[in-house]
Design a protein around this motif. Structure first.
Motif, PDB file in Angstrom:
ATOM      1  N   ALA A 116      43.139  27.076  44.329  1.00 19.86           N
ATOM      2  CA  ALA A 116      42.091  27.329  45.327  1.00 19.86           C
ATOM      3  C   ALA A 116      42.148  28.765  45.840  1.00 19.86           C
ATOM      4  O   ALA A 116      41.122  29.442  45.948  1.00 19.86           O
ATOM      5  N   VAL A 117      43.342  29.254  46.140  1.00 23.98           N
ATOM      6  CA  VAL A 117      43.491  30.620  46.651  1.00 23.98           C
ATOM      7  C   VAL A 117      43.150  31.633  45.560  1.00 23.98           C
ATOM      8  O   VAL A 117      42.461  32.625  45.824  1.00 23.98           O
ATOM      9  N   HIS A 118      43.594  31.385  44.347  1.00 19.38           N
ATOM     10  CA  HIS A 118      43.294  32.297  43.245  1.00 19.38           C
ATOM     11  C   HIS A 118      41.781  32.458  43.099  1.00 19.38           C
ATOM     12  O   HIS A 118      41.282  33.573  42.926  1.00 19.38           O
ATOM     13  N   SER A 166      37.936  40.023  44.885  1.00 21.01           N
ATOM     14  CA  SER A 166      38.339  41.260  44.188  1.00 21.01           C
ATOM     15  C   SER A 166      37.148  41.967  43.567  1.00 21.01           C
ATOM     16  O   SER A 166      37.209  43.164  43.286  1.00 21.01           O
ATOM     17  N   LYS A 167      36.063  41.259  43.379  1.00 19.78           N
ATOM     18  CA  LYS A 167      34.860  41.861  42.799  1.00 19.78           C
ATOM     19  C   LYS A 167      34.079  42.680  43.830  1.00 19.78           C
ATOM     20  O   LYS A 167      33.155  43.402  43.489  1.00 19.78           O
ATOM     21  N   ASN A 168      34.479  42.588  45.088  1.00 18.47           N
ATOM     22  CA  ASN A 168      33.864  43.381  46.151  1.00 18.47           C
ATOM     23  C   ASN A 168      34.152  44.857  45.884  1.00 18.47           C
ATOM     24  O   ASN A 168      35.291  45.238  45.647  1.00 18.47           O
ATOM     25  N   GLU A 169      33.135  45.665  45.926  1.00 17.84           N
ATOM     26  CA  GLU A 169      33.277  47.094  45.600  1.00 17.84           C
ATOM     27  C   GLU A 169      33.890  47.901  46.739  1.00 17.84           C
ATOM     28  O   GLU A 169      34.362  49.002  46.527  1.00 17.84           O
ATOM     29  N   LYS A 224      37.204  46.859  52.697  1.00 16.14           N
ATOM     30  CA  LYS A 224      37.104  45.415  52.931  1.00 16.14           C
ATOM     31  C   LYS A 224      38.232  44.679  52.212  1.00 16.14           C
ATOM     32  O   LYS A 224      38.831  43.753  52.752  1.00 16.14           O
ATOM     33  N   LYS A 225      38.510  45.091  50.972  1.00 18.18           N
ATOM     34  CA  LYS A 225      39.597  44.451  50.215  1.00 18.18           C
ATOM     35  C   LYS A 225      40.940  44.682  50.907  1.00 18.18           C
ATOM     36  O   LYS A 225      41.768  43.782  50.981  1.00 18.18           O
ATOM     37  N   ASP A 226      41.152  45.886  51.410  1.00 15.84           N
ATOM     38  CA  ASP A 226      42.395  46.183  52.131  1.00 15.84           C
ATOM     39  C   ASP A 226      42.502  45.346  53.399  1.00 15.84           C
ATOM     40  O   ASP A 226      43.581  44.842  53.730  1.00 15.84           O
ATOM     41  N   ASN A 227      41.398  45.192  54.121  1.00 14.82           N
ATOM     42  CA  ASN A 227      41.396  44.381  55.338  1.00 14.82           C
ATOM     43  C   ASN A 227      41.664  42.911  55.016  1.00 14.82           C
ATOM     44  O   ASN A 227      42.405  42.233  55.725  1.00 14.82           O
ATOM     45  N   ASP A 238      45.972  44.207  44.164  1.00 18.13           N
ATOM     46  CA  ASP A 238      46.887  45.330  43.939  1.00 18.13           C
ATOM     47  C   ASP A 238      47.287  45.997  45.257  1.00 18.13           C
ATOM     48  O   ASP A 238      47.253  47.223  45.382  1.00 18.13           O
ATOM     49  N   LEU A 239      47.661  45.167  46.229  1.00 19.20           N
ATOM     50  CA  LEU A 239      48.096  45.673  47.527  1.00 19.20           C
ATOM     51  C   LEU A 239      49.578  45.391  47.721  1.00 19.20           C
ATOM     52  O   LEU A 239      50.119  44.456  47.150  1.00 19.20           O
ATOM     53  N   ASP A 240      50.211  46.207  48.566  1.00 19.56           N
ATOM     54  CA  ASP A 240      51.562  45.896  49.021  1.00 19.56           C
ATOM     55  C   ASP A 240      51.626  46.192  50.509  1.00 19.56           C
ATOM     56  O   ASP A 240      50.653  46.628  51.114  1.00 19.56           O
ATOM     57  N   ALA A 241      52.776  45.943  51.105  1.00 20.05           N
ATOM     58  CA  ALA A 241      52.892  46.073  52.559  1.00 20.05           C
ATOM     59  C   ALA A 241      52.509  47.463  53.050  1.00 20.05           C
ATOM     60  O   ALA A 241      51.935  47.606  54.122  1.00 20.05           O
TER      61      ALA A 241
END
Length: 130
Positions: free
Chosen positions: A16-18, A25-28, A32-35, A118-121
């Motif tokens: 479900a999470v995947h 992830s398709k958001n350009e 927003k992806k970082d948030n 592709d995020l980390d802390a």
């Protein structure tokens, strides 16, 4: 026995999470992806330090779009229309169960934020500010 019956709860959470993170992830918009990913990193810490209802209330006051999208997806995976209300109105037993379930789902959000987004802390430091 159906496939769903043969899957563990963790497998169902992961699937479900995947699906949610892959779609996001398709958001350009990288911000927003970082948030979105930032919430995956910070919300478990907030829950452990302040409790579920307090953490969800704080997170729900955030103005950044990716953060609101994350909370919507978290609620959907947990099968809750209004996760904040459910946490506020739950009996102590239900509250403890919802907290454990939420933390288990958040493990998968964090893992997929790392691998798919592709995020980390270091990418999400101070994402809950403002």
């Amino acid at each position: 026995m159906s496939l769903l019956e043969r899957q563990t709860l963790e497998q169902r959470y992961a699937i479900a999470v995947h699906t949610k993170v892959e779609a996001y992830s398709k958001n350009e918009d990288k911000t927003k992806k970082d948030n979105y990913g930032g919430m995956a990193f910070t919300l478990p810490i907030m829950i452990r330090s302040a409790g579920l209802v307090q953490a969800l209330h704080f997170a729900s006051t955030r103005k950044k779009q990716g953060q609101k999208d994350f909370l919507r997806d978290l609620a959907a995976v947990l099968g809750e229309q209004d996760l904040l209300r459910a946490s506020r109105e739950a009996s102590i037993t239900e509250y403890m169960q919802l907290t454990r379930k939420t933390l288990a789902v958040l493990v998968w959000f964090k893992r997929f934020a790392q691998s798919i987004l592709d995020l980390d802390a270091s990418d999400v430091t101070n994402q809950t500010d403002e």
